[in-house]
Design a protein around this motif. Structure first.
Motif, PDB file in Angstrom:
ATOM      1  N   GLN A 121      -3.147  -4.394  -1.194  1.00  0.00           N
ATOM      2  CA  GLN A 121      -2.927  -3.127  -0.513  1.00  0.00           C
ATOM      3  C   GLN A 121      -3.645  -3.034   0.829  1.00  0.00           C
ATOM      4  O   GLN A 121      -3.497  -2.049   1.537  1.00  0.00           O
TER       5      GLN A 121
ATOM      6  N   HIS B 206      -4.788   1.368  -9.451  1.00  0.00           N
ATOM      7  CA  HIS B 206      -6.017   1.965  -8.940  1.00  0.00           C
ATOM      8  C   HIS B 206      -6.435   3.210  -9.710  1.00  0.00           C
ATOM      9  O   HIS B 206      -7.602   3.375 -10.047  1.00  0.00           O
TER      10      HIS B 206
ATOM     11  N   ILE C  32      -7.735  -2.521   6.313  1.00  0.00           N
ATOM     12  CA  ILE C  32      -6.760  -1.539   6.784  1.00  0.00           C
ATOM     13  C   ILE C  32      -7.371  -0.532   7.756  1.00  0.00           C
ATOM     14  O   ILE C  32      -6.655   0.141   8.509  1.00  0.00           O
ATOM     15  N   GLU C  33      -8.708  -0.452   7.756  1.00  0.00           N
ATOM     16  CA  GLU C  33      -9.402   0.477   8.653  1.00  0.00           C
ATOM     17  C   GLU C  33      -9.776  -0.161   9.986  1.00  0.00           C
ATOM     18  O   GLU C  33     -10.211   0.536  10.910  1.00  0.00           O
TER      19      GLU C  33
ATOM     20  N   CYS D 215     -16.969  -0.825   2.148  1.00  0.00           N
ATOM     21  CA  CYS D 215     -15.953  -1.735   1.606  1.00  0.00           C
ATOM     22  C   CYS D 215     -16.499  -3.009   0.959  1.00  0.00           C
ATOM     23  O   CYS D 215     -15.784  -3.668   0.222  1.00  0.00           O
TER      24      CYS D 215
ATOM     25  N   ARG E 164      -6.257  -4.517  -4.909  1.00  0.00           N
ATOM     26  CA  ARG E 164      -6.724  -3.822  -3.705  1.00  0.00           C
ATOM     27  C   ARG E 164      -6.585  -4.714  -2.468  1.00  0.00           C
ATOM     28  O   ARG E 164      -6.386  -4.221  -1.356  1.00  0.00           O
TER      29      ARG E 164
ATOM     30  N   TYR F  57     -16.202  -2.162   6.963  1.00  0.00           N
ATOM     31  CA  TYR F  57     -14.964  -1.391   6.868  1.00  0.00           C
ATOM     32  C   TYR F  57     -13.864  -2.234   6.230  1.00  0.00           C
ATOM     33  O   TYR F  57     -13.843  -3.463   6.367  1.00  0.00           O
ATOM     34  N   CYS F  58     -12.985  -1.572   5.525  1.00  0.00           N
ATOM     35  CA  CYS F  58     -11.889  -2.264   4.855  1.00  0.00           C
ATOM     36  C   CYS F  58     -10.888  -2.790   5.888  1.00  0.00           C
ATOM     37  O   CYS F  58     -10.780  -2.237   6.989  1.00  0.00           O
TER      38      CYS F  58
ATOM     39  N   ASP G 267       0.817  -1.207   0.000  1.00  0.00           N
ATOM     40  CA  ASP G 267       0.000   0.000   0.000  1.00  0.00           C
ATOM     41  C   ASP G 267       0.856   1.264   0.000  1.00  0.00           C
ATOM     42  O   ASP G 267       0.371   2.349  -0.348  1.00  0.00           O
TER      43      ASP G 267
ATOM     44  N   GLU H 108       0.008   2.019  -6.660  1.00  0.00           N
ATOM     45  CA  GLU H 108      -1.300   2.642  -6.454  1.00  0.00           C
ATOM     46  C   GLU H 108      -1.788   3.329  -7.722  1.00  0.00           C
ATOM     47  O   GLU H 108      -2.943   3.167  -8.129  1.00  0.00           O
TER      48      GLU H 108
ATOM     49  N   TRP I  72      -6.966  -3.001   1.223  1.00  0.00           N
ATOM     50  CA  TRP I  72      -8.216  -2.250   1.136  1.00  0.00           C
ATOM     51  C   TRP I  72      -9.420  -3.134   0.845  1.00  0.00           C
ATOM     52  O   TRP I  72     -10.538  -2.623   0.732  1.00  0.00           O
ATOM     53  N   HIS I  73      -9.215  -4.419   0.729  1.00  0.00           N
ATOM     54  CA  HIS I  73     -10.332  -5.348   0.552  1.00  0.00           C
ATOM     55  C   HIS I  73      -9.898  -6.746   0.967  1.00  0.00           C
ATOM     56  O   HIS I  73      -8.703  -7.058   1.002  1.00  0.00           O
TER      57      HIS I  73
END
Length: 273
Positions: free
Chosen positions: A220, A58, A143-144, A172, A217, A140-141, A48, A54, A222-223
């Motif tokens: 990274q 993306h 990373i969150e 997400c 993703r 939420y993803c 990420d 990125e 994010w998913h």
């Protein structure tokens, strides 16, 4: 033929949905895979932090579905122009457009008006379905979440689903970036309408594009991987529903025509009135 059509186009996605639900949503496989990509020492997903990755996967990757949607929208708008030109009533205008090579473009868009509008509506419906699911599950993803150094709790989509109102601020599930690649499946249904022999290549290419978009993703943080699979399932069903409304089952289930007997776009393309 009817039962076979729905078995393939509806039955297989539903079976895939059941497999994804049982294999991923009912287990910790998603988390186990993301754990392999997470660095607990730095509390980050190292990939990420690679800015070129990125941009490449993306930012720049969005060009493919974005340009496809824009071309379809422009084609749909231009398809309305040729009937207004009406060269029989306005021969001078028609001759002017012919000299400037504009008339063939306008005729083409008018002849394929249904296809341009189909792609526009299919893209819009797919986007709408994905956004609805995102806002009404509030997942939420990775990373969150607190699992990977974030502040939000990890929750499953089915435990937070709200049908009639938004469930929260999480956005997400399913994978939005993956769905952008999968929306190219709309072109597969256009190809099937004309029995184009390369329709299978478009099908597998669109599925591959969505998987690539989604997997990047995941790398990274994010998913989760299942988010990509769910995006593909919902986009397929959305495109199928739109294609049935625009073309009808009878047209879509016709066998692919081989090179020797293939017609040039079915002789007389239909015009959407």
């Amino acid at each position: 033929m009817k039962s076979r059509f729905y078995a393939y186009n509806v039955g297989i996605p539903l079976v895939c949905a059941a497999v994804v639900f049982l294999m991923f949503d009912m287990t910790r496989i998603d988390i186990a895979f993301s754990n392999l990509l997470f660095d607990p020492l730095t509390q980050t997903f190292p990939i990420d932090k690679i800015h070129f990755f990125e941009k490449l996967t993306h930012k720049w990757a969005r060009i493919i579905p974005n340009w496809t949607a824009e071309i379809a929208l422009i084609g749909a708008m231009l398809s309305l122009v040729w009937p207004l030109v009406n060269p029989h009533k306005r021969p001078r205008l028609g001759a002017f457009l012919e000299r400037n090579k504009v008339a063939p473009v306008l005729r083409f868009t008018a002849n394929h008006r249904r296809d341009f509008f189909f792609v526009v509506v299919a893209f819009a419906l797919c986007t709408g379905v994905i956004h609805f699911l995102k806002s009404h599950t509030s997942v939420y993803c990775p990373i969150e979440t607190t699992l990977y150094g974030g502040k939000m709790p990890h929750i499953e989509w089915y435990s937070n689903f709200q049908l009639f109102h938004e469930a929260g601020s999480g956005r997400c599930w399913p994978g939005g970036h993956a769905s952008g690649g999968f929306t190219m499946l709309a072109l597969y249904f256009v190809a099937r309408r004309y029995q184009w022999r390369f329709s299978s290549a478009i099908l597998w290419g669109s599925l591959l594009l969505g998987l690539i978009y989604g997997t990047t993703r995941v790398l990274q943080g994010w998913h989760y991987m299942s988010h990509t699979f769910w995006a593909g399932i919902f986009v397929w069903l959305s495109c199928l529903l739109t294609a049935l409304a625009f073309y009808g089952r009878a047209r879509l289930e016709l066998p692919v025509v081989n090179k020797r007997t293939q017609k040039v776009f079915s002789a007389q393309p239909e015009v959407l009135l």
